[in-house]
Structure formats: structure tokens, C-alpha cells
Design an enzyme around this catalytic site. Structure first.
Site, PDB file in Angstrom:
ATOM      1  N   TRP A 102      41.926  49.778  41.464  1.00  0.00           N
ATOM      2  CA  TRP A 102      43.012  49.902  40.478  1.00  0.00           C
ATOM      3  C   TRP A 102      43.407  51.348  40.266  1.00  0.00           C
ATOM      4  O   TRP A 102      44.585  51.657  40.070  1.00  0.00           O
ATOM      5  CB  TRP A 102      42.656  49.197  39.172  1.00  0.00           C
ATOM      6  CG  TRP A 102      42.742  47.703  39.330  1.00  0.00           C
ATOM      7  CD1 TRP A 102      41.711  46.814  39.240  1.00  0.00           C
ATOM      8  CD2 TRP A 102      43.905  46.929  39.648  1.00  0.00           C
ATOM      9  NE1 TRP A 102      42.172  45.539  39.482  1.00  0.00           N
ATOM     10  CE2 TRP A 102      43.509  45.577  39.738  1.00  0.00           C
ATOM     11  CE3 TRP A 102      45.246  47.245  39.883  1.00  0.00           C
ATOM     12  CZ2 TRP A 102      44.402  44.542  40.041  1.00  0.00           C
ATOM     13  CZ3 TRP A 102      46.139  46.219  40.182  1.00  0.00           C
ATOM     14  CH2 TRP A 102      45.720  44.885  40.259  1.00  0.00           C
ATOM     15  N   ASP A 172      44.023  52.952  31.831  1.00  0.00           N
ATOM     16  CA  ASP A 172      44.342  51.553  32.126  1.00  0.00           C
ATOM     17  C   ASP A 172      43.129  50.745  31.656  1.00  0.00           C
ATOM     18  O   ASP A 172      42.072  50.786  32.270  1.00  0.00           O
ATOM     19  CB  ASP A 172      44.565  51.391  33.638  1.00  0.00           C
ATOM     20  CG  ASP A 172      44.802  49.933  34.049  1.00  0.00           C
ATOM     21  OD1 ASP A 172      44.731  49.033  33.180  1.00  0.00           O
ATOM     22  OD2 ASP A 172      45.045  49.699  35.245  1.00  0.00           O
ATOM     23  N   LYS A 196      43.739  39.380  30.896  1.00  0.00           N
ATOM     24  CA  LYS A 196      42.320  39.454  31.215  1.00  0.00           C
ATOM     25  C   LYS A 196      41.486  39.074  29.986  1.00  0.00           C
ATOM     26  O   LYS A 196      40.631  38.226  30.048  1.00  0.00           O
ATOM     27  CB  LYS A 196      41.932  40.863  31.679  1.00  0.00           C
ATOM     28  CG  LYS A 196      42.834  41.447  32.756  1.00  0.00           C
ATOM     29  CD  LYS A 196      42.750  40.669  34.059  1.00  0.00           C
ATOM     30  CE  LYS A 196      43.847  41.023  35.044  1.00  0.00           C
ATOM     31  NZ  LYS A 196      43.824  42.371  35.569  1.00  0.00           N
TER      32      LYS A 196
HETATM   33  C1  PLP Z   1      44.751  43.048  36.462  1.00  0.00           C
HETATM   34  C2  PLP Z   1      44.816  44.518  36.442  1.00  0.00           C
HETATM   35  C3  PLP Z   1      46.008  45.195  36.724  1.00  0.00           C
HETATM   36  C4  PLP Z   1      47.272  44.471  37.152  1.00  0.00           C
HETATM   37  O1  PLP Z   1      47.937  43.935  36.094  1.00  0.00           O
HETATM   38  P1  PLP Z   1      49.350  43.170  36.310  1.00  0.00           P
HETATM   39  O2  PLP Z   1      49.500  42.450  35.020  1.00  0.00           O
HETATM   40  O3  PLP Z   1      49.211  42.257  37.487  1.00  0.00           O
HETATM   41  O4  PLP Z   1      50.393  44.190  36.492  1.00  0.00           O
HETATM   42  C5  PLP Z   1      46.003  46.576  36.663  1.00  0.00           C
HETATM   43  N1  PLP Z   1      44.902  47.252  36.312  1.00  0.00           N
HETATM   44  C6  PLP Z   1      43.734  46.635  36.032  1.00  0.00           C
HETATM   45  C7  PLP Z   1      42.546  47.433  35.651  1.00  0.00           C
HETATM   46  C8  PLP Z   1      43.662  45.242  36.087  1.00  0.00           C
HETATM   47  O5  PLP Z   1      42.513  44.615  35.811  1.00  0.00           O
END
Ligand code: PLP
Length: 360
Positions: A102, A172, A196
Site C-alpha cells: 500500500w 493511510d 475495512k
Molecule cells: C484497502 C486499502 C486501500 C484501498 O482502498 P480503496 O477503498 O480500494 O481505495 C488503501 N490503503 C490501505 C492501507 C488499504 O487497506
């Protein structure tokens, strides 16, 4: 009706009580005669839902008054572009810590808008850890320092908040936001998709310090300009109304369970069931350094990968689904977000033991 133990990395399992309440309120929300899905986002009913959701989120995270909470669309992958467009503020370069898949995606996207520097990386050890803070070579002129607080694919999590001096820290937090308390004041900006640990896909949460607003690149779409979104209280365009409603129910559920400190205790107990088991066997292994293991996503490997398919089939037959690891890394991955009960994790550990006895 049978509910499975769903170990999906996202969209992921939600609290059953939340789903039941949503079902009860589906046709008629609080006597309004409407589903939340059918309400105007500017009507008093939905405004009360959105306001309550924001208030609860602020309370759970103890968000300081000089931070804006934005409910956006576009997902974390969208934010990988939206954040640089908004946060360069006349600066040329962004610092990134590379701790896995990521992080790499964030870096790749940011390159379209700015110069990027990787200040530390754990790629040399197959992303089995967070690069130790002592190794980071920070640029004091960087627009911000970006980290991924929990690498959902690699199962690597920060168990410390890095000090980065006067440069804003951006994280993030898609896969560990609300899993434990966070000192928001240490960050310039926090972002994450909801699917998530929080609610349905479609809602993206951004928490940003006010002094970082107002410097967006002229090309920034208005709907993704944090200042515009903030001035319009996340209603510049139609927000993902139903997802905000469900997230609000989840916030209430977390509060009723004792808030983020209680969540952390619960999440630590769950993760310990799996990691203690993994440490006591040689049939399975964890690829992550002990002090960086994620409380949310637990990747593991079978010693003999030719047994993977049989392992997954047996798990499914026992009502445990979505355990296949991400295609980029293989093996298995158990995602055990807030809504996964400890009974689900105990059932998984018991099955792993049983599978080992019959195949070890
Ligand atoms: C799932 C995830 C993403 C992607 O998110 P989207 O909603 O598909 O844009 C980005 N960063 C992390 C750490 C994730 O777990």
C-alpha cells in the site's frame, strides 16, 4: 440463517447488531416513512444522521477542535492522488516511508503531482517490518511525510507514532483506524476507506488539521478540494449517505462497547490467540517481525503450500471464509477487524490445530 466467520480483508465483516438495526430501519427510519437511502442529503433527517456520526467519530478519536472531519468518496486509492493535490502548499517534494504494497501504491500515484523521496524501505527484507524510525532520512523541506499505519496485505503495523519534527505526518489508516486509540494531534492528516473496519465501501474518512487547508493545486477537482469539502460540511456534492448512516451505527456500537481502549484490549486478545499459536508450531509460520505484527491482518503460511487449497476447503466447510492470502504474497491471511468476535478467532485456531494433526 447461518452467518459465517468472514475473515475478508475488505469489504469486511460488520457487527451483527448493526446489520439487524439497519434491517429493522430499512423501510422506515425513525417514523420518517423513508429508508435512509431515499432521503435528501440536505433534509433534516439525514443532516441529523450525518451530524451524529461526525460527533461520535470525534468523540471516539478525541479529535482536537482544530481538525476537520470530512466524509468523502473515492476510497483510499483516490486519496493517494487527492492528498498530494491538496497538501503540496507550494512545496515540491513528499517524503514516503515504504513498508509494503500500500505504501508503494501511494508513492506511485503521488509521482504524478510531485517529486517523491523514499526515506526508508523494508523491501530488502520482503516487507516483514516497519523501517525503524532511526533509519529514516527526512527532508525538512518536504510537504509532508507519508506512512501506511497498517499494511493490509503484508500484515505489518506501526506500534509507535513516529516523530517527524515540523513536517506534517500523513497516514493511510484504512485498515486500522478505530482499532485502538490514536493521538490525532501527532498527525497533519489521516485518511482511510471505511470498508475495512468501519462500514460499507464508498465512504472515505479524512481528518485534517485546519492550517493545512487552502493550498490545493488549481487542477484539483472541487469535489476533492479539502477546503471546499470542509466549507460545505461534506455536502458540496452528495455524500455516500447510506454508508455514513451505517458508519454512524458502528461508531455507536464501538462507544457502547467501551470506546477505543476497550477495542484495543479486545483486538489484542484476538490477535494473541493466532500469534501464540503460530509461534508454537512449525507447520505454519508468520512472515512478519514480532514487534511489527498487525492486530488486524494476520498473514500466515503453511510449510507445504501444496496443502493450501485443502486447508481453505476445510475452513469453508466449517464456516470460515476468505482466508486466502492476497495474490501478491500468497499463503493465508486472517483479517480480524473490530467486528470479528473472539469466538471466530478461536474457531480458526482450533481448525488450524486439527488440520496440522491430520496433515503434519
Ligand atoms: C484497502 C486499502 C486501500 C484501498 O482502498 P480503496 O477503498 O480500494 O481505495 C488503501 N490503503 C490501505 C492501507 C488499504 O487497506
Amino acid at each position: 440463517m447461518t452467518r459465517v466467520y468472514n475473515f475478508s480483508a475488505g469489504p469486511a465483516t460488520l457487527p451483527e447488531t448493526v446489520l439487524r438495526q439497519a434491517a429493522d430501519e430499512m423501510l422506515d427510519w425513525h417514523g420518517s416513512g423513508m429508508s435512509v437511502m431515499e432521503m435528501s442529503h440536505r433534509g433534516k433527517e439525514f443532516i441529523s444522521i450525518a451530524t451524529e456520526a461526525e460527533t461520535l467519530l470525534r468523540e471516539l478519536l478525541a479529535v482536537p477542535a482544530n481538525y476537520k472531519v470530512l466524509f468523502m468518496q473515492g476510497g483510499a486509492i483516490g486519496e493517494n492522488a487527492i492528498v498530494p493535490m491538496n497538501l503540496l502548499r507550494g512545496k515540491a517534494s513528499i517524503d514516503f516511508v515504504d513498508s509494503g504494497e500500500w505504501s508503494r501504491k501511494s508513492i506511485k500515484e503521488a509521482k504524478k503531482y510531485a517529486a517523491t523521496r523514499v526515506v526508508a524501505s523494508s523491501s530488502g527484507t520482503a516487507y516483514d517490518r516497519v523501517p525503524p524510525r532511526a533509519e529514516w532520512q527526512l527532508d525538512p523541506e518536504a510537504a509532508y511525510v507519508h506512512i501506511c499505519s497498517n499494511e493490509t496485505i503484508g500484515g505489518v503495523e506501526y506500534h509507535f507514532t513516529p516523530e517527524v519534527g515540523g513536517v506534517p505526518l500523513v497516514a493511510d489508516m484504512s485498515s486500522n483506524l478505530l482499532s485502538r486509540p490514536v493521538d490525532v494531534s501527532k498527525y497533519g492528516l489521516i485518511y482511510g476507506g471505511a470498508q475495512k473496519n468501519i462500514g460499507p465501501a464508498g465512504l472515505t474518512i479524512v481528518i485534517v488539521r485546519e492550517d493545512l487547508l487552502g493550498g490545493a493545486l488549481p487542477i484539483t477537482p472541487s469535489a476533492f478540494d479539502f477546503s471546499v469539502v470542509a466549507e460545505n460540511e461534506s455536502m458540496y456534492n452528495t455524500p455516500p449517505t447510506y454508508a455514513i448512516y451505517i458508519a454512524g451505527l458502528v461508531f455507536k456500537w464501538i462507544k457502547a462497547r467501551g470506546g477505543l481502549t476497550a477495542m484495543e484490549t479486545h483486538n489484542r486478545a484476538k490477535a494473541a490467540v493466532l500469534y501464540d499459536f503460530l509461534d508454537a508450531t512449525t507447520f505454519y509460520s508468520s512472515p512478519v517481525a514480532r514487534d511489527c505484527r498487525s492486530l488486524m491482518n494476520v498473514p500466515f503460511k503453511l510449510k507445504d503450500a501444496t496443502l493450501d487449497a485443502e486447508f481453505l476447503k476445510g475452513a469453508e466447510a466449517r464456516g470460515m471464509v476468505q482466508l486466502k492470502g492476497h495474490r501478491a504474497v500468497g499463503g493465508m491471511r486472517a483479517s480480524i477487524y473490530n467486528a470479528m468476535p473472539i469466538e471466530g478467532v478461536q474457531a480458526l485456531a482450533a481448525y488450524m490445530k486439527e488440520f496440522e494433526s491430520s496433515h503434519g
